[in-house]
Enzyme design. Sequence first.
Site, PDB file in Angstrom:
ATOM      1  NE  ARG A   1      -3.928   0.649   0.369  1.00 46.82           N
ATOM      2  CZ  ARG A   1      -5.099   0.916  -0.228  1.00 46.82           C
ATOM      3  NH1 ARG A   1      -5.671   0.008  -1.035  1.00 46.82           N
ATOM      4  NH2 ARG A   1      -5.685   2.060  -0.075  1.00 46.82           N
TER       5      ARG A   1
ATOM      6  CG  HIS B   1      -6.996  -3.916  -5.763  1.00 48.26           C
ATOM      7  ND1 HIS B   1      -7.938  -3.257  -5.017  1.00 48.26           N
ATOM      8  CD2 HIS B   1      -6.762  -5.088  -5.121  1.00 48.26           C
ATOM      9  CE1 HIS B   1      -8.268  -4.007  -3.976  1.00 48.26           C
ATOM     10  NE2 HIS B   1      -7.567  -5.125  -4.013  1.00 48.26           N
TER      11      HIS B   1
ATOM     12  CG  ASN C   1      -6.535   3.801  -8.504  1.00 50.11           C
ATOM     13  OD1 ASN C   1      -6.753   2.781  -9.140  1.00 50.11           O
ATOM     14  ND2 ASN C   1      -7.160   4.097  -7.382  1.00 50.11           N
TER      15      ASN C   1
HETATM   16  P1  IDP Z   1      -8.457   1.533  -2.782  1.00 55.44           P
HETATM   17  O1  IDP Z   1      -8.361   0.991  -4.195  1.00 55.44           O
HETATM   18  O2  IDP Z   1      -7.397   2.557  -2.485  1.00 55.44           O
HETATM   19  O3  IDP Z   1      -8.543   0.447  -1.740  1.00 55.44           O
HETATM   20  P2  IDP Z   1     -11.338   1.858  -2.543  1.00 55.44           P
HETATM   21  O4  IDP Z   1     -12.054   2.834  -1.669  1.00 55.44           O
HETATM   22  O5  IDP Z   1     -11.386   0.412  -2.185  1.00 55.44           O
HETATM   23  O6  IDP Z   1      -9.835   2.369  -2.696  1.00 55.44           O
HETATM   24  O7  IDP Z   1     -11.931   2.061  -4.003  1.00 55.44           O
HETATM   25  C1  IDP Z   1     -11.722   1.128  -5.027  1.00 55.44           C
HETATM   26  C2  IDP Z   1     -11.458   1.849  -6.334  1.00 55.44           C
HETATM   27  O8  IDP Z   1     -12.600   2.644  -6.687  1.00 55.44           O
HETATM   28  C3  IDP Z   1     -10.308   2.855  -6.274  1.00 55.44           C
HETATM   29  O9  IDP Z   1      -9.046   2.254  -6.446  1.00 55.44           O
HETATM   30  C4  IDP Z   1     -10.658   3.783  -7.417  1.00 55.44           C
HETATM   31  O10 IDP Z   1     -10.317   3.211  -8.684  1.00 55.44           O
HETATM   32  C5  IDP Z   1     -12.178   3.856  -7.308  1.00 55.44           C
HETATM   33  N1  IDP Z   1     -12.633   4.950  -6.438  1.00 55.44           N
HETATM   34  C6  IDP Z   1     -12.605   4.969  -5.071  1.00 55.44           C
HETATM   35  N2  IDP Z   1     -13.131   6.097  -4.579  1.00 55.44           N
HETATM   36  C7  IDP Z   1     -13.522   6.798  -5.644  1.00 55.44           C
HETATM   37  C8  IDP Z   1     -14.164   8.101  -5.778  1.00 55.44           C
HETATM   38  O11 IDP Z   1     -14.480   8.809  -4.792  1.00 55.44           O
HETATM   39  N3  IDP Z   1     -14.419   8.516  -7.058  1.00 55.44           N
HETATM   40  C9  IDP Z   1     -14.086   7.774  -8.138  1.00 55.44           C
HETATM   41  N4  IDP Z   1     -13.494   6.579  -8.066  1.00 55.44           N
HETATM   42  C10 IDP Z   1     -13.213   6.090  -6.834  1.00 55.44           C
HETATM   43 MG    MG Z   2     -10.039  -1.033  -1.418  1.00 56.16          MG
END
Ligand code: IDP
Ligand code: MG
Length: 165
Positions: A90, A124, A121
Amino acid sequence: MTQQTLVLIKPDGLKKSLTGNILTRLSETKLDIVAAKIIKVSRELAERHYILLKDKPFFNELLKYLMGEYHKKKVMALVYWGEDAINRVRAICGSTNPEEADPVSIRGAYGRITTKGIYENAMHASTNEQEAEREIKLWFNPDEIIAELYPTKTVKEQVERRVWA
Ligand code: IDP
Ligand code: MG
């Protein structure tokens, strides 16, 4: 603490030919890769992977993103194993929002926010041990992982399967 964590190189990462860069960055963790494969992600798999986000307004776009509808229809899935694996991965991965992520992190360097508002991004990484277990069991069968991570059982089933002709 020895842990395992799921890494996905998402379709934008593959489309931008970032696999090598991302794996090189992750090698800084000194963790072991114990499983790896390329997958075409079904809607069902995408839904199950992101089930905790099902009530978010961006859920449907997120599924399309993971299924590769905006890039390439493939994802690279890996399991990293070793000391403090979840936090080490992470840390190099960076924050969820690529614009807020440290520019030196993978997401900071390679991510973007699309005009549809999705955080593309590039990768994952599991957030905690419980999620790592759920995700690893979702993406991999026991025989696809070269380490004994979780208990298994043997079942006898008569199923049709495709073999080399
Ligand atoms: P993480 O990938 O950092 O664990 P999560 O909250 O699990 O974050 O969200 C999964 C994926 O959803 C993120 O990696 C991103 O691609 C997308 N995502 C998360 N939050 C948002 C948001 O507020 N707007 C748009 N896309 C989001
Ligand atoms: Mg997540």
